[in-house]
Design a protein around this motif. Sequence first.
Motif, short mmCIF file in Angstrom:
data_model
loop_
_atom_site.label_atom_id
_atom_site.label_comp_id
_atom_site.label_asym_id
_atom_site.label_seq_id
_atom_site.Cartn_x
_atom_site.Cartn_y
_atom_site.Cartn_z
N GLN A 1 0.68 -0.98 -0.27
CA GLN A 1 0.53 0.13 0.15
C GLN A 1 0.74 0.77 -0.01
O GLN A 1 1.64 1.36 0.98
N ASP A 2 0.49 1.91 -0.64
CA ASP A 2 1.60 3.39 -1.06
C ASP A 2 0.72 4.65 -1.14
O ASP A 2 0.31 4.87 -2.87
N SER A 3 -0.49 5.05 -1.17
CA SER A 3 -1.27 6.22 -1.17
C SER A 3 -0.59 7.56 -1.49
O SER A 3 -1.23 8.05 -2.13
N GLU A 4 0.83 7.67 -1.49
CA GLU A 4 1.54 8.47 -2.78
C GLU A 4 1.60 8.20 -4.42
O GLU A 4 2.10 8.97 -4.95
N GLN B 1 1.51 7.57 -7.99
CA GLN B 1 1.29 8.47 -9.07
C GLN B 1 1.72 7.71 -10.19
O GLN B 1 3.33 7.33 -9.88
N HIS C 1 -9.15 -2.84 -1.67
CA HIS C 1 -7.93 -1.87 -2.48
C HIS C 1 -9.86 -1.98 -2.90
O HIS C 1 -10.85 -2.90 -3.45
N GLY D 1 -2.78 4.10 -4.96
CA GLY D 1 -2.92 3.28 -4.07
C GLY D 1 -2.01 2.41 -3.78
O GLY D 1 -1.45 1.59 -2.47
#
Length: 93
Positions: free
Chosen positions: A16-19, A21, A59, A73
């Motif tokens: 999980q990586d909310s940054e 893009q 997800h 994410g």
Amino acid sequence: MSIPNYTRFLSECFVQDSERQPALREDEIYGVYISWCMLNAEQPGPTTSLWTAMHHSGHTKQRRDTGRHEWPGLTMKGPAAVDYILSSQPSLL
């Protein structure tokens, strides 16, 4: 060959990586899934089961104006991700 354990697949192949893009496209996730199945001698299950497992893992997908689905994410990780990237981008070899 056995039916894959989707929870194991998700934990071994994504973080999980909310940054992150841009979001991962469905075809990228499915490509990593196929690579993971091959590397683990697993029989790929139905795509609907994969998407359901992803949803149950928290997800969520988003539909873009292009009609494609993306999963924000998530970042790929692990041997299956490397296998997928190298097989889909032969110019990297």
